[in-house]
Scaffold this active site. Structure first.
Site, mmCIF file in Angstrom:
data_model
loop_
_atom_site.group_PDB
_atom_site.id
_atom_site.type_symbol
_atom_site.label_atom_id
_atom_site.label_comp_id
_atom_site.label_asym_id
_atom_site.label_seq_id
_atom_site.Cartn_x
_atom_site.Cartn_y
_atom_site.Cartn_z
ATOM 1 C CG HIS A 1 4.635 8.259 1.759
ATOM 2 N ND1 HIS A 1 3.950 9.359 2.213
ATOM 3 C CD2 HIS A 1 5.817 8.742 1.309
ATOM 4 C CE1 HIS A 1 4.679 10.454 2.037
ATOM 5 N NE2 HIS A 1 5.831 10.111 1.504
ATOM 6 C CD GLU B 1 7.166 10.739 -2.209
ATOM 7 O OE1 GLU B 1 7.390 10.514 -0.994
ATOM 8 O OE2 GLU B 1 7.077 11.885 -2.681
HETATM 9 CO CO CO Z 1 7.213 11.540 0.730
#
Ligand code: CO
Length: 134
Positions: free
Chosen positions: A79, A130
């Site tokens: 991510h 995120e």
């Molecule tokens: Co992270």
């Protein structure tokens, strides 16, 4: 709305080997290994001048990254994390725009001790995103 790139997270099959690769081959500033049982991961942080790389390896039963490692046995990018000033405001804007937040939608305290949310990769160009209130 989003600010700095806080980190890029990479899942690795062998943490010691990955840490050595970044330290010795790439000459980066590599932290000690840190077990984070609350998050089901072991982490190593790599400080770069403009951002961080976070190496992740599964810890314990039911680690949230085990399935990723099973699908990507040699590891891979997991991510990206963008900073936001106000995570609730950011969430509400994202949801109002039709994109999905993973889980309950309530921010959790992430691996850096700050509130985070994860956004659905199918709504963000195939990339798990995120957001962290910096
Ligand atoms: Co992270």
């Amino acid at each position: 709305m989003i600010g700095r790139l806080n980190h890029v997270a990479i899942v690795v099959p062998d943490m010691a080997a990955a840490a050595a690769l970044y330290r010795d081959t790439l000459g980066a500033n590599v932290s000690e290994m840190l077990d984070q049982p609350d998050h089901g991961v072991t982490t190593v942080f790599i400080e770069l001048p403009n951002t961080k790389i976070e190496l992740l390896h599964p810890l314990g039963e039911g680690s949230p990254i085990q399935a990723f490692l099973d699908k990507n046995p040699s590891g891979g990018m997991h991510h990206v994390c963008y900073e936001v000033d106000d995570i609730i405001e950011a969430r509400d804007r994202i949801v109002a725009d039709g994109a999905r937040v993973i889980g309950s939608g309530e921010p959790r305290i992430g691996a850096h001790g700050k509130p985070v949310l994860f956004l659905h990769p199918k709504d963000f160009c195939g990339t798990l995103v995120e957001i962290e209130q910096a």
